[in-house]
Design a protein around this motif. Structure first.
Motif, PDB file in Angstrom:
ATOM      1  N   GLY A  88       0.815  -1.215   0.000  1.00  0.00           N
ATOM      2  CA  GLY A  88       0.000   0.000   0.000  1.00  0.00           C
ATOM      3  C   GLY A  88       0.845   1.261   0.000  1.00  0.00           C
ATOM      4  N   HIS A  89       1.936   1.243   0.766  1.00  0.00           N
ATOM      5  CA  HIS A  89       2.840   2.391   0.775  1.00  0.00           C
ATOM      6  C   HIS A  89       3.456   2.626  -0.609  1.00  0.00           C
ATOM      7  N   CYS A  90       3.840   1.545  -1.293  1.00  0.00           N
ATOM      8  CA  CYS A  90       4.446   1.675  -2.626  1.00  0.00           C
ATOM      9  C   CYS A  90       3.427   2.198  -3.636  1.00  0.00           C
ATOM     10  N   ARG A  91       2.182   1.786  -3.523  1.00  0.00           N
ATOM     11  CA  ARG A  91       1.148   2.309  -4.427  1.00  0.00           C
ATOM     12  C   ARG A  91       0.965   3.816  -4.239  1.00  0.00           C
ATOM     13  N   MET A  92       0.950   4.247  -2.989  1.00  0.00           N
ATOM     14  CA  MET A  92       0.810   5.683  -2.721  1.00  0.00           C
ATOM     15  C   MET A  92       2.011   6.455  -3.254  1.00  0.00           C
ATOM     16  N   LEU A  93       3.216   5.913  -3.070  1.00  0.00           N
ATOM     17  CA  LEU A  93       4.418   6.582  -3.563  1.00  0.00           C
ATOM     18  C   LEU A  93       4.413   6.671  -5.081  1.00  0.00           C
ATOM     19  N   ALA A  94       3.972   5.599  -5.755  1.00  0.00           N
ATOM     20  CA  ALA A  94       3.898   5.631  -7.219  1.00  0.00           C
ATOM     21  C   ALA A  94       2.905   6.672  -7.699  1.00  0.00           C
ATOM     22  N   ALA A  95       1.781   6.807  -6.987  1.00  0.00           N
ATOM     23  CA  ALA A  95       0.791   7.815  -7.379  1.00  0.00           C
ATOM     24  C   ALA A  95       1.332   9.228  -7.177  1.00  0.00           C
ATOM     25  N   GLN A  96       2.164   9.438  -6.175  1.00  0.00           N
ATOM     26  CA  GLN A  96       2.740  10.767  -5.947  1.00  0.00           C
ATOM     27  C   GLN A  96       3.855  11.086  -6.929  1.00  0.00           C
ATOM     28  N   LEU A  97       4.698  10.114  -7.238  1.00  0.00           N
ATOM     29  CA  LEU A  97       5.826  10.371  -8.138  1.00  0.00           C
ATOM     30  C   LEU A  97       5.411  10.457  -9.600  1.00  0.00           C
ATOM     31  N   PHE A  98       4.361   9.705  -9.965  1.00  0.00           N
ATOM     32  CA  PHE A  98       3.971   9.625 -11.372  1.00  0.00           C
ATOM     33  C   PHE A  98       2.467   9.881 -11.502  1.00  0.00           C
ATOM     34  N   PRO A  99       2.061  11.125 -11.608  1.00  0.00           N
ATOM     35  CA  PRO A  99       0.635  11.411 -11.835  1.00  0.00           C
ATOM     36  C   PRO A  99       0.179  10.816 -13.173  1.00  0.00           C
ATOM     37  N   ASP A 100      -1.102  10.517 -13.260  1.00  0.00           N
ATOM     38  CA  ASP A 100      -1.637   9.973 -14.508  1.00  0.00           C
ATOM     39  C   ASP A 100      -1.357  10.931 -15.655  1.00  0.00           C
TER      40      ASP A 100
END
Length: 585
Positions: free
Chosen positions: A373-385
């Motif tokens: 879950g932490h990695c999913r949140m980090l990916a969403a912050q680093l790489f916006p759609d």
């Protein structure tokens, strides 16, 4: 040949360590008979059931490690004196054998360290085998190990002159914790497996791991002279050190951690000393074993065997993967360091904006779920759609998938989806996922941990762990050079087929079995199923010439034939013949 295969938390249970390679080994050695002695780690493992066993498995005996079982009959006065003697020796060895890093500087004298280590190792072995004999004679140890006598013996050893500083600092709650852990670790000595109709009927004991499984092999060797083979694809002592400092089973009290480390270290040393052969799975495990006192002449590296047929179609097919895609496959846990991978991918996107990252992951346990879950949140912050135009739907360049989904139904197809496979771990033993990528003919970028360099062998790029910039530069290098990717992928597949297949693993263990038995055959009369002697069952090459000293009593004690009970016939002195005429004169 009859092999007693000793496992802990693995084969024949559906889930657990070493279950897959043990099953492949047993199925590959059809010419031998196997008796399985399995220790289970939890009730859930027992409820899940067993794998389908091949016909060469003659019998299976199981025992739980998660419960103490029966305490045996109450000890009499003589048995209590024996327990006080043996457990007191064990406690004294642990208190004096605390690892050197926990001693005071004045206690770390080189000459004293070597003498102490040898002395305490001998004391530990005497105490261990004394407790094993007591458990066999009295029906078990758990009750005695949980008693007040055990705690008092630990307290006397901790207060005795010469005890290490962490042992001297132990208080009653700490001693209770140590006694409970020692009772759990010594439970294998209380099993009913040490009889002529159980482990005594085997020709060789093969422990599939160190720790509790190897302790069973030590007891069998002590009672029957059984040769012991120990295989460690993950060094149990290293696992104990890692678990004692972090995780749900962490031990925070320094004195408890030090005493338990001394026990597991001495047990590992005794296992390596008594084993006829030790087979590490890689050079990383081999260095650990040598550090713990394993003789180099006994070490034989045998790589784990992988089923190459699952990856043959992808490995032999033309490369149709997306050249702009990085793939990560594995179990999600903090040691895999997906956070560094995501930061490295952010640097890759600066150099190659069209690159995508596919994380094919399976979370294990609550800790793994939280980390995912932490990695999913980090990916969403680093790489916006991102969207290609004002009228298109945005998409994240990082995707999280699972094996069995619509896009990655199999493991092989997960590796086939990308041009480069990435491993970002900070702790790794034998990198199974890396071998799978090599069998698929994929170029790899890996961190330099565990046995990675040994497995890669120059067929991939290796960078330091916890270095996102170096990881990103290596990925960009391969993404920009398709010819180099193809060369590395072909070389990686050839290396994996040569070293890491099931066939080479089975062939290696077959040779080791024969070699061990030729050096130390078990002296036993061969009987058929009705108990009658079986002529010519043992080839002549398995017997060494010499006098049969004490053979009759040993055969009779092990349930041998009646004709072997009597005293062996020995040659008599030559009788003088009649005197000749010349001698008479």
């Amino acid at each position: 040949m009859r092999i007693g295969l000793l496992t802990e938390g693995g084969y024949p249970y559906l889930s657990g360590d070493a279950s897959l390679w043990c099953d492949r080994l047993v199925r590959g050695l059809r010419q031998h008979e196997f008796d399985l002695y399995a220790l289970s780690r939890g009730e859930h493992q027992v409820n899940e059931g067993w794998v389908e066993l091949p016909p060469q498995v003659d019998r299976v005996r199981t025992a739980p490690l998660w419960t103490a079982g029966g305490d045996g009959a109450g000890y009499g006065r003589r048995a209590r004196r024996r327990f006080d003697e043996y457990f007191g020796e064990l406690a004294a060895a642990l208190c004096a054998g605390v690892p050197e890093g926990t001693r005071q500087p004045s206690e770390n004298l080189p000459h004293r360290s070597g003498e102490i280590r040898a002395l305490e190792a001998d004391r530990f072995s005497r105490a261990l085998y004394g407790l094993a004999e007591l458990a066999r004679d009295e029906g078990g140890l758990p009750g005695a190990l949980r008693s007040e006598r055990a705690v008092r013996a630990l307290e006397r050893a901790c207060r005795a002159p010469g005890a290490a500083r962490p042992a001297r600092e132990a208080r009653v709650p700490d001693l209770l914790a140590v006694a409970a852990r020692l009772e759990h670790a010594l439970r294998p000595l209380s099993l009913d497996w040490y009889g002529d109709d159980a482990l005594g009927s085997a020709d060789l004991c093969h422990a599939a791991s160190g720790g509790a499984a190897a302790l069973v092999g030590l007891a069998a060797r002590h009672f029957f002279g059984m040769p012991l083979l120990v295989t460690e694809y993950g060094v149990r002592l290293r696992t104990h050190y890692l678990a004692s400092g972090a995780g749900p089973t962490a031990t925070t009290v320094p004195c408890v951690r030090s005493l338990l480390a001394a026990f597991h270290g001495m047990l590992a040393t005794e296992v390596y000393r008594q084993a006829a052969c030790v087979t590490p799975g890689n050079a990383h495990a081999r260095r650990w074993q040598e550090r713990c006192g394993a003789d180099r002449d006994k070490l034989r590296t045998v790589y784990p065997g992988m089923d190459a047929s699952r990856f043959a179609e992808v490995g032999e097919a033309p490369d149709c993967a997306d050249p702009d895609t990085l793939v990560w496959v594995g179990r999600v846990e903090p040691a895999k360091d997906l956070v560094s991978l995501l930061h490295a991918f952010a640097e890759v996107r600066k150099e190659a904006p069209k690159t995508r990252l596919r994380i094919v992951a399976a979370a294990v346990g609550p800790e793994g779920e939280a980390y995912l879950g932490h990695c999913r949140m980090l990916a969403a912050q680093l790489f916006p759609d991102e969207a290609e135009g004002p009228y298109a739907m945005g998409d994240n360049p990082v995707s999280f998938e699972e094996i069995g989904g619509p896009e990655t139904p199999t493991v092989a197809e997960a590796y086939a989806a990308g041009g480069v496979t990435v491993l970002s771990s900070v702790v790794e033993g034998f990198p199974v996922g890396l071998v799978e990528a090599m069998l698929c003919g994929r170029a790899t970028v890996s961190t330099d941990v565990g046995a990675v360099v040994e497995v890669i062998g120059g067929t991939g790029l290796v960078v330091p762990p916890r270095n996102p910039r170096a990881l990103a530069e290596a990925c960009v290098t391969l993404l920009r050079d398709p010819e180099r990717r193809a060369r590395l992928g072909a070389a990686a597949r050839a290396r994996a087929l040569e070293l890491f297949t099931v066939e080479q693993n089975v062939k290696a263990f077959h040779g080791i079995y024969l070699e061990i038995l030729s050096r130390s055959p078990v002296d036993r009369a061969a009987l058929d199923r009705t108990g009658e002697p079986l002529p010519f069952a043992v080839p002549a090459e398995a017997r060494l010439p010499g006098r049969w000293t004490g053979r009759a009593s040993r055969i009779a004690a092990r349930g041998g034939p009646g004709w072997a009970v009597g005293t062996p016939v020995r040659p008599t002195a030559p009788v003088a013949g009649p005197a000749t005429t010349e001698e008479a004169r």
